[in-house]
Motif scaffolding. Structure first.
Motif, short mmCIF file in Angstrom:
data_model
loop_
_atom_site.label_atom_id
_atom_site.label_comp_id
_atom_site.label_asym_id
_atom_site.label_seq_id
_atom_site.Cartn_x
_atom_site.Cartn_y
_atom_site.Cartn_z
N ARG A 251 17.04 12.49 13.15
CA ARG A 251 15.79 12.37 13.89
C ARG A 251 15.10 11.06 13.50
NH1 ARG A 251 18.30 15.81 16.29
NH2 ARG A 251 17.47 17.87 16.84
N VAL A 252 14.79 10.23 14.49
CA VAL A 252 14.41 8.85 14.24
C VAL A 252 13.14 8.73 13.40
CG1 VAL A 252 13.68 6.69 15.32
CG2 VAL A 252 15.61 7.99 16.27
N GLN A 253 12.04 9.35 13.82
CA GLN A 253 10.78 9.20 13.08
C GLN A 253 10.91 9.71 11.66
OE1 GLN A 253 8.15 10.83 16.55
NE2 GLN A 253 6.78 9.88 15.08
N LEU A 254 11.51 10.87 11.52
CA LEU A 254 11.65 11.45 10.19
C LEU A 254 12.49 10.56 9.29
CD1 LEU A 254 11.23 13.82 8.24
CD2 LEU A 254 13.34 14.82 9.17
N MET A 255 13.63 10.09 9.81
CA MET A 255 14.53 9.33 8.96
C MET A 255 14.00 7.93 8.67
SD MET A 255 16.44 11.70 8.27
CE MET A 255 17.33 10.72 7.06
N CYS A 256 13.25 7.35 9.59
CA CYS A 256 12.61 6.06 9.29
C CYS A 256 11.66 6.21 8.11
CB CYS A 256 11.87 5.54 10.51
SG CYS A 256 12.95 4.93 11.84
N ASN A 257 10.87 7.28 8.12
CA ASN A 257 9.95 7.52 7.00
C ASN A 257 10.71 7.84 5.73
OD1 ASN A 257 6.73 7.95 7.54
ND2 ASN A 257 7.92 8.11 9.44
N ALA A 258 11.77 8.64 5.85
CA ALA A 258 12.51 9.03 4.66
C ALA A 258 13.17 7.84 4.00
CB ALA A 258 13.54 10.10 5.02
N TYR A 259 13.80 6.97 4.81
CA TYR A 259 14.47 5.81 4.23
C TYR A 259 13.48 4.74 3.79
CZ TYR A 259 19.06 7.64 5.51
OH TYR A 259 20.19 8.40 5.60
N ASN B 100 -5.75 17.79 -4.23
CA ASN B 100 -5.69 19.21 -4.58
C ASN B 100 -5.89 20.12 -3.37
OD1 ASN B 100 -8.43 18.94 -4.09
ND2 ASN B 100 -9.09 19.58 -6.14
N GLN B 101 -6.11 19.52 -2.20
CA GLN B 101 -6.19 20.27 -0.95
C GLN B 101 -4.97 20.00 -0.07
OE1 GLN B 101 -10.02 18.89 0.49
NE2 GLN B 101 -11.08 20.62 -0.47
N ARG B 102 -3.88 19.57 -0.71
CA ARG B 102 -2.64 19.31 0.01
C ARG B 102 -1.47 19.89 -0.77
NH1 ARG B 102 -3.63 13.03 0.47
NH2 ARG B 102 -1.36 12.94 0.74
N GLN B 103 -0.39 20.14 -0.08
CA GLN B 103 0.82 20.64 -0.70
C GLN B 103 1.45 19.57 -1.58
OE1 GLN B 103 0.16 20.39 2.50
NE2 GLN B 103 1.79 19.34 3.63
N VAL B 104 2.03 19.97 -2.70
CA VAL B 104 2.72 19.01 -3.55
C VAL B 104 4.13 18.75 -3.04
CG1 VAL B 104 1.38 19.67 -5.57
CG2 VAL B 104 3.63 20.73 -5.20
N PHE B 105 4.68 19.69 -2.29
CA PHE B 105 6.07 19.58 -1.81
C PHE B 105 6.13 20.08 -0.38
CE2 PHE B 105 10.07 21.72 -0.83
CZ PHE B 105 11.00 20.73 -1.08
N ALA C 58 8.25 5.81 0.92
CA ALA C 58 6.97 5.38 0.37
C ALA C 58 6.72 6.01 -1.00
CB ALA C 58 5.84 5.75 1.33
N GLN C 59 6.39 5.19 -1.96
CA GLN C 59 6.08 5.60 -3.33
C GLN C 59 7.24 6.33 -4.01
OE1 GLN C 59 2.24 7.62 -2.23
NE2 GLN C 59 1.39 6.21 -3.75
N GLY C 60 8.44 6.19 -3.44
CA GLY C 60 9.61 6.81 -4.04
C GLY C 60 9.59 8.33 -4.03
N ARG C 61 8.91 8.91 -3.05
CA ARG C 61 8.70 10.36 -3.05
C ARG C 61 9.54 11.11 -2.02
NH1 ARG C 61 2.10 10.30 -3.99
NH2 ARG C 61 2.22 9.68 -6.20
N TRP C 62 10.40 10.41 -1.31
CA TRP C 62 11.21 11.06 -0.29
C TRP C 62 12.62 11.36 -0.82
CZ3 TRP C 62 9.91 12.34 4.82
CH2 TRP C 62 8.61 11.96 5.22
N GLN D 83 4.51 13.99 5.40
CA GLN D 83 3.75 12.83 4.92
C GLN D 83 2.58 13.25 4.03
OE1 GLN D 83 2.68 10.93 8.62
NE2 GLN D 83 4.38 9.49 8.51
N ASP D 84 1.99 14.40 4.31
CA ASP D 84 0.83 14.85 3.56
C ASP D 84 1.18 15.32 2.15
OD1 ASP D 84 -0.63 14.31 5.82
OD2 ASP D 84 -1.07 16.39 6.31
N ALA D 85 2.45 15.68 1.90
CA ALA D 85 2.84 16.18 0.58
C ALA D 85 2.59 15.11 -0.48
CB ALA D 85 4.31 16.61 0.58
N THR D 86 2.08 15.51 -1.61
CA THR D 86 1.61 14.54 -2.60
C THR D 86 2.68 14.09 -3.59
OG1 THR D 86 0.83 16.29 -4.07
CG2 THR D 86 -0.74 15.42 -2.45
N LEU D 87 3.75 14.89 -3.78
CA LEU D 87 4.73 14.54 -4.81
C LEU D 87 6.15 14.36 -4.28
CD1 LEU D 87 3.56 16.67 -7.87
CD2 LEU D 87 3.12 14.25 -7.37
N LEU D 88 6.69 15.34 -3.57
CA LEU D 88 8.05 15.22 -3.04
C LEU D 88 8.10 15.68 -1.61
CD1 LEU D 88 10.58 16.38 -5.82
CD2 LEU D 88 10.06 14.04 -5.08
N LYS D 89 8.93 14.96 -0.81
CA LYS D 89 9.09 15.25 0.61
C LYS D 89 10.59 15.30 0.88
CE LYS D 89 5.50 11.83 0.52
NZ LYS D 89 4.21 12.20 1.06
#
Length: 443
Positions: free
Chosen positions: A378-386, A347-352, A389-393, A365-371
């Motif tokens: 961009r390599v780092q971003l797209m590695c995380n997106a693909y 509750n102290q982080r953004q949901v989106f 994690a938890q199906g939230r990207w 990464q800190d967003a709790t529901l959708l990113k």
């Protein structure tokens, strides 16, 4: 909250009023006064006032469906919606909400219109403590003698000074190809981005907002691909476009009770000058690079700090992990000692969150529901997106001139971050596989 009726056509393209520098009062609706619509017995609308549509047809259908699900389950339609503790959504600005960079556009406008001031003491080393000796010498040589201390530089007619500034800002090198910065990039600082704000020293916030509006007006009506020359440096971008889809998403979130913020590595008053007119986000909901003001309300070249980094230390801005810090400070008001780390309580982080760059990664990464990751390869971003994690990207191609497919897999297992460490997923673990670029074509 913005009205829930359809937006007037001017909202979907650069406003003529904005082009004339007449932002104030053109659109009367604010951006953070609470949800609009017919109230239920508890004072809340009985359901979503509006869902995200796609009149232009550039949202990937699965992304729009997931976003509408978020609006339904966390907005005013939700039984758990609390108008005193609204869900937070945070958007990067440059190349996420708009195509191209307003920080660049405003600095180039200032140079072409003689608005950058000579340092008050005549020493360019004091515009940034991170300039190398070679960069200070180069600037002092071509800029110091052309205006009195504190006076505007005639960079429109003295191209040598303009060229040196542009080279240091754009290339991180002097015109003589010497390194311009002692630390060009850290996990909390991009020295060139910071310099764009530091070169605004000597002006009031309202003066700077006027410069930004004028810069936007010059850029917004130019055809895509238009370039400009500053000094004698040619080929610099001279067009900015607002993504209609992001305007619609931001306004739809606000209608559904979300607390929407803009987080940017452009200077504060460059973005908050135009955010309300373009996307309905009030200036007080914009967090950008902030500098210390003097006793007369004029800005200095010293940077505002965050967390344990003091004002004037000049080592942390709204960049990379500095974005996380400023969210914790400006949005959630966490104690100083907790601002630089990921908040433990959801509750102290953004949901989106939405971004386009590796340097948006920490707050995504800190967003709790959708990113939402705008794919700019961009390599780092797209590695995380693909990795998803938890199906939230969500991965969305750029809405205008999307990038072509990355021809080889993103090197997730071997790429290094800004400090030379292997890149990691949002749990802090090294990647164990590389990922093909799969989402790059608009529907």
């Amino acid at each position: 909250m913005r009205h829930s009726s359809p937006r007037p056509a001017v909202r979907l393209r650069p406003s003529l009023a904005l082009a004339a520098g007449l932002l104030g009062g053109v659109l009367a609706c604010g951006g953070d006064t609470g949800p609009q619509g017919p109230a239920g017995q508890d004072g809340r609308p009985p359901g979503p006032v509006r869902l995200l549509d796609d009149k232009v047809g550039r949202w990937l259908p699965e992304n729009r469906a997931r976003l509408n699900e978020l609006l339904t389950t966390r907005g005013t339609a939700s039984a758990t919606f609390d108008p005193k503790n609204r869900p937070v959504a945070v958007f990067d600005w440059d190349n996420t909400v708009v195509k191209n960079d307003m920080g660049d556009a405003t600095l180039f406008w200032m140079l072409r219109h003689d608005k950058v001031r000579q340092p008050a003491d005549g020493d360019w080393g004091n515009t940034s403590t991170h300039l190398t000796a070679e960069a200070r010498t180069a600037l002092n040589t071509v800029c110091t003698g052309i205006a009195e201390p504190g006076a505007p530089l005639p960079t429109s007619t003295q191209p040598a000074c303009a060229d040196e500034i542009v080279s240091i800002y754009n290339r991180n090198q002097t015109r003589a190809d010497k390194a311009a910065w002692d630390k060009p990039i850290t996990q909390t600082l991009n020295t060139a981005y910071a310099w764009a704000a530091q070169l605004q020293a000597g002006y009031t916030p309202e003066e700077l907002r006027g410069f930004a509006r004028a810069a936007y007006a010059e850029n917004a009506f130019n055809p895509l691909g238009t370039t400009q020359t500053v000094g004698t440096t040619s080929g610099l971008a001279f067009h900015v476009r607002v993504y209609d889809e992001m305007v619609d998403l931001i306004e739809t979130m606000q209608v559904n009770g979300f607390d929407v913020w803009i987080l940017t590595a452009s200077p504060q008053f460059v973005v908050d000058a135009i955010s309300e007119e373009l996307v309905g986000v009030k200036p007080q909901r914009v967090v950008g690079i902030r500098t210390v003001a003097d006793a007369n309300g004029r800005l200095t070249a010293r940077l505002r700090g965050c967390g344990t980094v003091a004002d004037g230390a000049d080592t942390l801005i709204t960049y990379d992990q500095g974005k996380r810090c400023w969210i914790n400070k400006a949005i959630f008001h966490l104690p100083t000692e907790r601002q630089q780390a990921r908040a433990g309580e959801e509750n102290q982080r953004q949901v989106f969150a939405a971004g386009d760059s590796d340097t948006d990664l920490s707050f995504l990464q800190d967003a709790t529901l959708l990113k939402l990751a705008i794919n700019r390869n961009r390599v780092q971003l797209m590695c995380n997106a693909y990795a998803n994690a938890q199906g939230r990207w969500l991965v969305q191609p750029m809405f205008i001139q999307p990038r072509t497919q990355q021809t080889s897999p993103y090197p997730c297992t071997s790429a290094l971050d800004a400090v030379g460490q292997p890149i990691t997923d949002e749990a802090g673990n090294p990647f164990t596989q590389d990922f093909e670029d799969r989402v790059f074509t608009l529907p």
